[in-house]
Enzyme design. Sequence first.
Site, PDB file in Angstrom:
ATOM      1  CG  HIS A   1      -0.273  -0.294   2.125  1.00  0.00           C
ATOM      2  ND1 HIS A   1      -0.737  -0.528   3.501  1.00  0.00           N
ATOM      3  CD2 HIS A   1       0.825   0.742   3.186  1.00  0.00           C
ATOM      4  CE1 HIS A   1      -0.112  -0.343   4.504  1.00  0.00           C
ATOM      5  NE2 HIS A   1       0.942  -0.156   3.949  1.00  0.00           N
TER       6      HIS A   1
ATOM      7  CG  HIS B   1       0.779   3.724   7.947  1.00  0.00           C
ATOM      8  ND1 HIS B   1      -0.465   4.007   7.120  1.00  0.00           N
ATOM      9  CD2 HIS B   1       1.443   3.396   7.551  1.00  0.00           C
ATOM     10  CE1 HIS B   1       0.105   2.224   6.593  1.00  0.00           C
ATOM     11  NE2 HIS B   1       1.304   2.410   6.991  1.00  0.00           N
TER      12      HIS B   1
ATOM     13  CG  HIS C   1       7.945  -1.727   3.150  1.00  0.00           C
ATOM     14  ND1 HIS C   1       7.400  -2.663   4.186  1.00  0.00           N
ATOM     15  CD2 HIS C   1       7.669   0.028   3.666  1.00  0.00           C
ATOM     16  CE1 HIS C   1       5.853  -2.180   4.289  1.00  0.00           C
ATOM     17  NE2 HIS C   1       6.356  -0.960   4.476  1.00  0.00           N
TER      18      HIS C   1
ATOM     19  CD  GLU D   1       2.717  -1.644   6.554  1.00  0.00           C
ATOM     20  OE1 GLU D   1       2.485  -0.856   6.821  1.00  0.00           O
ATOM     21  OE2 GLU D   1       2.963  -1.869   5.409  1.00  0.00           O
TER      22      GLU D   1
HETATM   23  C1  DHB Z   1       6.260   3.291   2.438  1.00  0.00           C
HETATM   24  C2  DHB Z   1       6.026   1.577   2.809  1.00  0.00           C
HETATM   25  C3  DHB Z   1       4.437   1.859   3.598  1.00  0.00           C
HETATM   26  O1  DHB Z   1       3.571   0.976   4.034  1.00  0.00           O
HETATM   27  C4  DHB Z   1       4.411   2.774   4.318  1.00  0.00           C
HETATM   28  O2  DHB Z   1       3.383   3.145   4.864  1.00  0.00           O
HETATM   29  C5  DHB Z   1       5.130   4.249   3.548  1.00  0.00           C
HETATM   30  C6  DHB Z   1       5.737   4.489   2.724  1.00  0.00           C
HETATM   31  C7  DHB Z   1       7.524   3.302   1.201  1.00  0.00           C
HETATM   32  O3  DHB Z   1       7.594   2.647   0.998  1.00  0.00           O
HETATM   33  O4  DHB Z   1       7.817   4.240   0.865  1.00  0.00           O
HETATM   34 FE    FE Z   2       2.320   1.283   5.527  1.00  0.00          FE
END
Ligand code: DHB
Ligand code: FE
Length: 282
Positions: free
Chosen positions: A12, A59, A193, A240
Site C-alpha cells: 500500500h 499510519h 520494508h 504489516e
Molecule cells: C512506504 C511504505 C509503506 O508501507 C508506507 O505505509 C509508507 C511508505 C514506502 O516504501 O515508501
Molecule cells: Fe505502510
Amino acid sequence: MAQLIGGLATSHIPAIGGAIHKGKQQDPYWKPFFDGFPPISHWLAQVKPDTVVVFYNDHGLNFFLDKMPTFAVGAAPEYRNADEGWGIPTTAPLPGNLDLSWHLINHLIEREFDIVTCQEMLIDHACTLPFKLFWPGHEVAPVKIVPININTVQFPLPTARRVYKLGQAVGEAIRAWDSSERVVVLGTGGLSHQLEGERAGFINKRFDLQFLDSMESNPEWATQFSDLELVEKAGTQGVELLNWLAMRGAVSAGGASVKKVHGNYHIPISNTATGLLALEVA
Ligand code: DHB
Ligand code: FE
C-alpha cells in the site's frame, strides 16, 4: 447466509497514489508492479463482491501514538480520506456497510476480542490505495467496506497467532451473517520494508517468497514467529504482513480451502518489496 468468496492482499505504498494520478502505470519503473493487477481486477469484475472487509494499519491519520488500539473496527456510514502529507491526491469517501460492521463487532466481542468500535474513522493510504489498484478507473470502487485496523505500528503489537485468530473469527462471522451479500476480505501492507534507522531500505526477498508461498499452502506458517522475529525478518514496517495473516485466517475459517487466482512480487517500489495475491474460496 452471506458468501465469503475470496481474499486479496497488496502492498500500500503512498507513492502508488502519485503514479495513478500521473498515469505512470506503463513507465518502466512502475509497469512490473501495475502489471500484476489486471487479472485480479478481471476476476473481481466477474465475481462482483458487494462488500470488502479491510485489514489494514493506520499510519497516524486516525490513531496517533498517544492512543493506539490493538484492534479497531469501523462502524461508520462512510469513511473519508484526508491529506497525510505524502503529496498525493486525497480520494473520495468509501461507503461503509453498517449492518456487517455491527454484526462483526457483536461476533468479535462474543468471541472475547476486546475491540475498539469507531463510528467515525478516517482512512489512510493503507485502506484507500488498494481500491484504486483493484478497481482502476473507478472514482469510487463499486463496493461497501468495513475497515479493521490492526496495530502494526507501535509496540506491543498483537501476536501473529492472535491476528490469525482474529481473521478466523471475522471469517466465521461473515459466513454466519444473515445476508445475501458476497464478501471479500483484504489485507494490505508489506512485504519486507523498513523506512527508518540503521536498517532503512532493508528488504528480505527470501523471507517474502517463503511468506507468499505459505499464504497459499501453509497459512499458519508465519504464526510461529514472535513480532520481534517478524521485525528481524521483514523490517519494522514489514510487520504489516500481519494484515495479510488476518485476511488468510478469514478465508480459511471453518476449514475452507482456497485456490490462487493470481499473484505478483516485485522489488522495489519506493523502499518496499511489493507483494500481491488473490485467493478464491474453493
Ligand atoms: C512506504 C511504505 C509503506 O508501507 C508506507 O505505509 C509508507 C511508505 C514506502 O516504501 O515508501
Ligand atoms: Fe505502510
